[in-house]
Design a protein around this motif. Structure first.
Motif, mmCIF file in Angstrom:
data_model
loop_
_atom_site.group_PDB
_atom_site.id
_atom_site.type_symbol
_atom_site.label_atom_id
_atom_site.label_comp_id
_atom_site.label_asym_id
_atom_site.label_seq_id
_atom_site.Cartn_x
_atom_site.Cartn_y
_atom_site.Cartn_z
ATOM 1 N N PRO A 218 0.899 -1.041 0.141
ATOM 2 C CA PRO A 218 -0.137 -0.105 -0.102
ATOM 3 C C PRO A 218 0.900 1.477 0.031
ATOM 4 C CG PRO A 218 -1.136 -1.733 1.571
ATOM 5 C CD PRO A 218 0.450 -2.175 1.071
ATOM 6 N N ILE A 219 0.563 2.384 -0.848
ATOM 7 C CA ILE A 219 1.260 3.446 -1.245
ATOM 8 C C ILE A 219 1.422 4.316 0.312
ATOM 9 C CG2 ILE A 219 -0.456 4.766 -1.918
ATOM 10 C CD1 ILE A 219 3.416 4.781 -2.823
ATOM 11 N N ASP A 220 0.458 4.127 1.215
ATOM 12 C CA ASP A 220 0.540 4.907 2.336
ATOM 13 C C ASP A 220 1.764 4.515 3.266
ATOM 14 O OD1 ASP A 220 -0.853 2.629 2.841
ATOM 15 O OD2 ASP A 220 -1.864 3.718 4.515
ATOM 16 N N GLN A 221 2.045 3.130 3.439
ATOM 17 C CA GLN A 221 2.907 2.312 3.964
ATOM 18 C C GLN A 221 4.273 2.614 3.364
ATOM 19 O OE1 GLN A 221 2.274 -1.494 5.551
ATOM 20 N NE2 GLN A 221 0.116 -1.370 5.012
ATOM 21 N N VAL A 222 4.339 2.675 2.005
ATOM 22 C CA VAL A 222 5.626 2.786 1.212
ATOM 23 C C VAL A 222 6.050 4.285 1.594
ATOM 24 C CG1 VAL A 222 6.686 3.452 -0.814
ATOM 25 C CG2 VAL A 222 5.116 1.272 -0.624
ATOM 26 N N GLN A 223 5.160 5.358 1.720
ATOM 27 C CA GLN A 223 5.542 6.790 1.707
ATOM 28 C C GLN A 223 6.135 6.920 3.323
ATOM 29 O OE1 GLN A 223 2.380 8.884 0.005
ATOM 30 N NE2 GLN A 223 3.168 8.905 -1.871
ATOM 31 N N GLU A 224 5.288 6.329 4.332
ATOM 32 C CA GLU A 224 5.784 6.243 5.584
ATOM 33 C C GLU A 224 7.067 5.822 5.759
ATOM 34 O OE1 GLU A 224 5.256 7.494 9.663
ATOM 35 O OE2 GLU A 224 4.186 8.041 7.763
ATOM 36 N N SER A 225 7.477 4.624 4.943
ATOM 37 C CA SER A 225 8.786 3.970 4.822
ATOM 38 C C SER A 225 9.762 5.074 4.491
ATOM 39 C CB SER A 225 8.685 2.700 4.338
ATOM 40 O OG SER A 225 8.945 2.753 2.874
ATOM 41 N N ILE A 226 9.466 5.663 3.521
ATOM 42 C CA ILE A 226 10.304 6.804 2.944
ATOM 43 C C ILE A 226 10.724 7.942 3.946
ATOM 44 C CG2 ILE A 226 10.476 8.486 1.120
ATOM 45 C CD1 ILE A 226 8.857 6.700 -0.682
ATOM 46 N N ARG A 227 9.660 8.267 4.861
ATOM 47 C CA ARG A 227 9.793 9.076 5.937
ATOM 48 C C ARG A 227 10.736 8.750 6.676
ATOM 49 N NH1 ARG A 227 4.076 9.376 5.207
ATOM 50 N NH2 ARG A 227 3.443 11.100 4.155
ATOM 51 N N HIS A 228 11.027 7.546 6.853
ATOM 52 C CA HIS A 228 12.072 6.846 7.960
ATOM 53 C C HIS A 228 13.128 6.239 7.440
ATOM 54 C CE1 HIS A 228 9.297 8.080 11.128
ATOM 55 N NE2 HIS A 228 8.140 7.645 10.347
ATOM 56 N N GLY A 229 13.726 6.724 6.206
ATOM 57 C CA GLY A 229 15.048 6.518 5.771
ATOM 58 C C GLY A 229 14.977 5.521 4.501
ATOM 59 N N ILE A 230 14.100 4.904 4.013
ATOM 60 C CA ILE A 230 14.064 4.036 2.667
ATOM 61 C C ILE A 230 14.414 5.191 1.670
ATOM 62 C CG2 ILE A 230 12.803 3.028 1.133
ATOM 63 C CD1 ILE A 230 13.459 1.126 3.683
ATOM 64 N N ARG A 231 15.409 4.654 0.741
ATOM 65 C CA ARG A 231 15.686 5.612 -0.330
ATOM 66 C C ARG A 231 15.850 4.890 -1.480
ATOM 67 N NH1 ARG A 231 13.897 8.826 2.704
ATOM 68 N NH2 ARG A 231 15.164 10.081 4.091
ATOM 69 N N LYS A 232 15.546 3.621 -1.525
ATOM 70 C CA LYS A 232 15.510 2.874 -2.860
ATOM 71 C C LYS A 232 14.216 1.869 -2.536
ATOM 72 C CE LYS A 232 18.241 -0.675 -5.371
ATOM 73 N NZ LYS A 232 18.044 -2.000 -4.649
ATOM 74 N N ILE A 233 13.752 1.572 -3.786
ATOM 75 C CA ILE A 233 12.581 0.628 -3.486
ATOM 76 C C ILE A 233 12.497 -0.117 -4.719
ATOM 77 C CG2 ILE A 233 10.110 0.087 -3.344
ATOM 78 C CD1 ILE A 233 10.017 3.028 -1.782
ATOM 79 N N ASN A 234 12.633 -1.627 -4.622
ATOM 80 C CA ASN A 234 12.764 -2.338 -5.524
ATOM 81 C C ASN A 234 11.349 -2.826 -5.966
ATOM 82 O OD1 ASN A 234 15.676 -2.591 -4.982
ATOM 83 N ND2 ASN A 234 15.575 -4.765 -5.132
ATOM 84 N N VAL A 235 11.140 -2.741 -7.269
ATOM 85 C CA VAL A 235 9.784 -3.045 -8.045
ATOM 86 C C VAL A 235 10.075 -4.011 -9.162
ATOM 87 C CG1 VAL A 235 7.786 -2.124 -9.123
ATOM 88 C CG2 VAL A 235 8.863 -0.746 -7.350
ATOM 89 N N ALA A 236 9.677 -5.204 -9.076
ATOM 90 C CA ALA A 236 9.666 -6.195 -10.080
ATOM 91 C C ALA A 236 8.392 -6.674 -10.521
ATOM 92 C CB ALA A 236 10.904 -7.364 -9.639
ATOM 93 N N THR A 237 7.836 -7.463 -9.762
ATOM 94 C CA THR A 237 6.452 -7.950 -10.099
ATOM 95 C C THR A 237 5.450 -7.201 -10.658
ATOM 96 O OG1 THR A 237 6.682 -9.561 -8.278
ATOM 97 C CG2 THR A 237 4.371 -9.393 -9.074
ATOM 98 N N ASP A 238 5.175 -6.000 -10.041
ATOM 99 C CA ASP A 238 4.375 -4.797 -10.793
ATOM 100 C C ASP A 238 4.842 -4.451 -12.164
ATOM 101 O OD1 ASP A 238 2.642 -4.816 -8.588
ATOM 102 O OD2 ASP A 238 3.510 -2.888 -7.801
ATOM 103 N N VAL A 239 6.102 -4.341 -12.267
ATOM 104 C CA VAL A 239 6.475 -4.140 -13.807
ATOM 105 C C VAL A 239 6.065 -5.457 -14.756
ATOM 106 C CG1 VAL A 239 8.504 -3.730 -15.365
ATOM 107 C CG2 VAL A 239 8.419 -2.711 -13.150
ATOM 108 N N LEU A 240 6.473 -6.740 -14.482
ATOM 109 C CA LEU A 240 6.082 -7.770 -15.196
ATOM 110 C C LEU A 240 4.691 -7.981 -15.318
ATOM 111 C CD1 LEU A 240 8.807 -10.136 -13.492
ATOM 112 C CD2 LEU A 240 8.986 -8.636 -15.861
ATOM 113 N N THR A 241 3.892 -7.825 -14.278
ATOM 114 C CA THR A 241 2.423 -7.895 -14.419
ATOM 115 C C THR A 241 1.928 -6.841 -15.431
ATOM 116 O OG1 THR A 241 2.264 -8.526 -11.981
ATOM 117 C CG2 THR A 241 0.262 -7.898 -13.162
ATOM 118 N N ALA A 242 2.334 -5.653 -15.286
ATOM 119 C CA ALA A 242 1.890 -4.724 -16.213
ATOM 120 C C ALA A 242 2.302 -5.185 -17.740
ATOM 121 C CB ALA A 242 2.560 -3.168 -16.120
#
Length: 285
Positions: A218-242
């Motif tokens: 969920p994007i709200d959780q992702v953005q909360e993680s960014i607020r606390h130091g996450i600087r790179k987010i791996n995205v694989a399954t969503d790309v392949l699904t698209a």
């Protein structure tokens, strides 16, 4: 003719830290999936990080073929491009990727005992840093499947903050992938990221933090993680699904024919997915 050189991922993550955002790291398995991310990043003026596991490289002719494929896609790129080897489990393959032209490698010793993980990771760091190559390490295990690795179990597999501090200090890694409740692949039920654990890790670790398993979170959780130091987010399954869904949708259209337009359509579908992620990770509307 100027020969393109990939940007050090460390420099891209430094920029993310300065801006307090995260940059997506997107899987590529072909020229068109690479071009999708390049076009998305160029249109949004956003650096692009590519992730390729050894299985992805096999589809593009090995490490050298992957480097050549991405360089061709990035020939007219107007933003920094990093090429990152994802979830590599051997020193030898990290060295091979570096020699082929990768600007970043991940040595994943997370399935090993703590001391063995440190020893393997430090060995890669000591070699890679002599050549200016970024190294990502991992501590904790993501539930789900990634290549040949299968991990089951909830919070017991998550990253311990004090171990993370010791790991970073002893290995010298440039960034650290942490396990806080995401998983690889499709989710059966929506995840609940352990933000309190992430906060504790951020307090004691001074390198950028990486979130694997970014697809479907969920994007709200992702953005909360960014607020606390996450600087790179791996995205694989969503790309392949698209990409996969684009073929299915095209086949439903009247007069559908099997031709190269299918691949143009799949590239555009991946591009739109990636643009959405880039905006989300930078808190853009």
């Amino acid at each position: 003719m100027k020969v393109m050189k990939f940007a050090p991922m460390k420099e891209i993550l430094k920029l993310a830290e300065e801006q307090k955002v995260a940059y997506g790291a997107f899987v590529t398995v072909s020229y068109e999936t690479a071009l999708a991310a390049i076009e998305a990043g160029s249109e949004l003026n956003c650096p692009v990080i590519f992730i390729t596991g050894t299985d992805c490289c096999d589809l593009m002719g090995g490490f050298e073929g992957t480097v050549e494929t991405v360089k061709r896609a990035a020939a007219n790129a107007q933003v920094p491009i990093a090429l990152h080897l994802d979830h590599c489990r051997t020193y030898e393959e990290c060295v091979q990727a570096i020699h082929a032209g990768y600007s970043s490698v991940m040595i994943d010793g997370s399935s090993l005992p703590f001391e063995e993980n440190i020893a393997l990771t430090k060995k890669v760091v000591d070699y890679a840093h002599t050549l200016g190559i970024t190294v990502e390490g991992e501590l904790g295990k993501l539930v789900g499947e990634e290549g040949n690795l299968v991990v089951k179990g909830p919070e017991g597999a998550q990253t311990d903050p004090q171990e993370a501090k010791e790991f970073v200090e002893r290995t010298g890694v440039d960034c650290l992938a942490v396990s806080i409740g995401t998983q690889h692949g499709h989710y059966i039920a929506a995840p609940q990221l352990n933000i309190e654990r992430l906060k504790a890790i951020q307090e004691v670790v001074e390198v950028p933090l990486v979130l694997h398993g970014g697809s479907g979170t969920p994007i709200d959780q992702v953005q909360e993680s960014i607020r606390h130091g996450i600087r790179k987010i791996n995205v694989a399954t969503d790309v392949l699904t698209a990409v996969a869904d684009s073929f299915e949708e095209l086949k439903k259209q009247p007069g559908f024919k099997y031709n190269t337009a299918m691949f143009v359509n799949s590239k555009n579908a991946a591009k739109e997915l990636i643009k959405g992620k880039m905006k989300d990770f930078r808190f853009e509307k």
